[in-house]
Design a protein around this motif. Structure first.
Motif, mmCIF file in Angstrom:
data_model
loop_
_atom_site.group_PDB
_atom_site.id
_atom_site.type_symbol
_atom_site.label_atom_id
_atom_site.label_comp_id
_atom_site.label_asym_id
_atom_site.label_seq_id
_atom_site.Cartn_x
_atom_site.Cartn_y
_atom_site.Cartn_z
ATOM 1 N N GLU A 120 44.697 44.912 34.142
ATOM 2 C CA GLU A 120 46.090 45.189 33.799
ATOM 3 C C GLU A 120 46.830 45.580 35.076
ATOM 4 O O GLU A 120 47.975 45.209 35.288
ATOM 5 C CB GLU A 120 46.174 46.317 32.762
ATOM 6 N N TYR A 121 46.154 46.349 35.880
ATOM 7 C CA TYR A 121 46.625 46.734 37.217
ATOM 8 C C TYR A 121 45.399 47.224 37.977
ATOM 9 O O TYR A 121 44.323 47.419 37.390
ATOM 10 C CB TYR A 121 47.706 47.822 37.154
ATOM 11 N N ILE A 122 45.537 47.406 39.272
ATOM 12 C CA ILE A 122 44.409 47.907 40.063
ATOM 13 C C ILE A 122 44.767 49.294 40.583
ATOM 14 O O ILE A 122 45.655 49.447 41.416
ATOM 15 C CB ILE A 122 44.082 46.953 41.235
ATOM 16 N N SER A 123 44.064 50.292 40.049
ATOM 17 C CA SER A 123 44.308 51.668 40.493
ATOM 18 C C SER A 123 43.486 52.002 41.734
ATOM 19 O O SER A 123 43.726 53.014 42.388
ATOM 20 C CB SER A 123 43.952 52.654 39.369
ATOM 21 N N PHE A 124 42.519 51.154 42.046
ATOM 22 C CA PHE A 124 41.651 51.375 43.203
ATOM 23 C C PHE A 124 42.455 51.362 44.498
ATOM 24 O O PHE A 124 43.307 50.508 44.712
ATOM 25 C CB PHE A 124 40.573 50.281 43.241
ATOM 26 N N SER A 125 42.193 52.320 45.364
ATOM 27 C CA SER A 125 42.862 52.364 46.663
ATOM 28 C C SER A 125 42.107 51.499 47.660
ATOM 29 O O SER A 125 40.890 51.609 47.794
ATOM 30 C CB SER A 125 42.926 53.804 47.177
ATOM 31 N N VAL A 134 48.865 40.928 38.560
ATOM 32 C CA VAL A 134 48.531 42.105 39.384
ATOM 33 C C VAL A 134 49.240 42.010 40.730
ATOM 34 O O VAL A 134 49.170 40.985 41.407
ATOM 35 C CB VAL A 134 47.003 42.217 39.590
ATOM 36 N N ASP A 135 49.941 43.077 41.119
ATOM 37 C CA ASP A 135 50.690 43.094 42.378
ATOM 38 C C ASP A 135 49.760 43.289 43.575
ATOM 39 O O ASP A 135 48.716 43.960 43.487
ATOM 40 C CB ASP A 135 51.727 44.218 42.368
ATOM 41 N N CYS A 136 50.158 42.723 44.703
ATOM 42 C CA CYS A 136 49.419 42.954 45.944
ATOM 43 C C CYS A 136 49.518 44.423 46.341
ATOM 44 O O CYS A 136 50.610 45.015 46.262
ATOM 45 C CB CYS A 136 49.993 42.091 47.074
ATOM 46 N N PRO A 137 48.422 45.073 46.739
ATOM 47 C CA PRO A 137 48.489 46.487 47.138
ATOM 48 C C PRO A 137 49.451 46.685 48.306
ATOM 49 O O PRO A 137 49.395 45.961 49.290
ATOM 50 C CB PRO A 137 47.044 46.807 47.532
ATOM 51 N N GLY A 138 50.337 47.662 48.152
ATOM 52 C CA GLY A 138 51.323 47.918 49.194
ATOM 53 C C GLY A 138 52.592 47.108 49.046
ATOM 54 O O GLY A 138 53.580 47.364 49.740
ATOM 55 N N GLY A 139 52.589 46.096 48.137
ATOM 56 C CA GLY A 139 53.785 45.283 47.904
ATOM 57 C C GLY A 139 54.073 44.322 49.047
ATOM 58 O O GLY A 139 53.256 44.096 49.941
ATOM 59 N N CYS A 189 47.605 37.270 48.564
ATOM 60 C CA CYS A 189 48.255 38.111 49.573
ATOM 61 C C CYS A 189 47.699 37.691 50.934
ATOM 62 O O CYS A 189 46.491 37.786 51.169
ATOM 63 C CB CYS A 189 47.963 39.583 49.329
ATOM 64 N N HIS A 190 48.573 37.225 51.831
ATOM 65 C CA HIS A 190 48.155 36.693 53.132
ATOM 66 C C HIS A 190 48.592 37.625 54.259
ATOM 67 O O HIS A 190 49.747 38.064 54.295
ATOM 68 C CB HIS A 190 48.799 35.325 53.400
ATOM 69 N N GLY A 191 47.688 37.888 55.201
ATOM 70 C CA GLY A 191 48.057 38.553 56.447
ATOM 71 C C GLY A 191 48.489 39.997 56.284
ATOM 72 O O GLY A 191 49.674 40.285 56.213
ATOM 73 N N GLN A 192 47.529 40.904 56.271
ATOM 74 C CA GLN A 192 47.858 42.333 56.166
ATOM 75 C C GLN A 192 48.681 42.772 57.377
ATOM 76 O O GLN A 192 48.302 42.531 58.519
ATOM 77 C CB GLN A 192 46.570 43.154 56.080
#
Length: 227
Positions: free
Chosen positions: A106-111, A127-132, A148-151
């Motif tokens: 549903e979402y990822i609460s993991f950091s 599910v959104d990319c962590p950090g948006g 999600c490409h390229g942190q």
């Protein structure tokens, strides 16, 4: 007789030691548990599969792409019926490619703290990319997944407000960072000049710990005698 026995023992050792060293050198590193968390191998033509097969120095094993030393650089946990990420997932903090699509998140609460090497992260569509968007160079979405490409690494020069004066930021995962004091400063908000008094701090801490231990030992001893 003794010299003969000694000679035989030395001869046996001279043959055994190279054999043991060879066996030790040839033994593969233990496979991380997260690689076996979900049954089956890496999916053919997944992001992890493509990344690993393009580099001869990497190998595929279970759900992981690994270096010769056993470091995880790719992890494919797609279609594993995962509703949340287990704490064991932190074993993959060195991963460059992660594929988590086709899971009922549903979402990822993991950091994703400490996942500083991560460059490709595939997630279920909702599910959104962590950090948006501010944490990635590019986010592309298809019918069932988003990638999600390229942190993006934090940069104190471009965004000086991230950290206080006399400090600089260091990326600590997607959308996460920590502030470190520049040389010659330490303490709260890096306001104190000079090096941190490590010896004094260690001495005070050691003395305090010793005194508390003696006090507790004496208290317990009196209770034992009283009983």
């Amino acid at each position: 007789m003794a010299p003969v026995c000694l000679s035989r023992s030395l001869g046996w050792l001279s043959r055994a030691i190279p054999l043991l060293l060879a066996l030790s050198a040839g033994r593969a590193p233990a496979l991380p548990e997260i690689c076996k968390y979900c049954p089956g191998p890496v999916y053919d033509k997944s992001e992890v599969d493509l990344y690993c097969k393009q580099r001869q120095e990497l190998t595929l094993s279970a759900r992981c792409c690994l270096t010769k030393q056993g470091t995880i650089v790719g992890l494919d946990l797609q279609n594993c019926s995962l509703k949340e990420l287990d704490p064991l997932f932190t074993e993959a903090h060195s991963a460059i490619v992660l594929d988590l699509k086709a899971n009922p998140f549903e979402y990822i609460s993991f950091s994703f703290r400490n996942f500083t090497e991560l460059q490709i992260l595939v997630l279920p569509r909702k599910v959104d990319c962590p950090g948006g968007h501010n944490a990635w160079d590019n986010i592309t979405c298809g019918p069932d997944s988003c990638t999600c490409h390229g942190q993006i690494q934090c940069n104190s020069t471009v965004e000086p407000a991230l950290c206080p004066e006399n400090a600089y930021c260091v990326s600590d995962g997607p959308g996460l960072f920590q502030c470190l004091c520049t040389a010659g400063f330490h303490g709260y908000k890096c306001l104190r000049e000079g090096s941190f008094p490590l010896l004094m701090f260690s001495g005070i801490l050691g003395t305090t710990t010793f005194c508390i231990s003696i006090l507790l030992w004496g208290t317990q001893l009196r209770k034992i005698r009283a009983s």
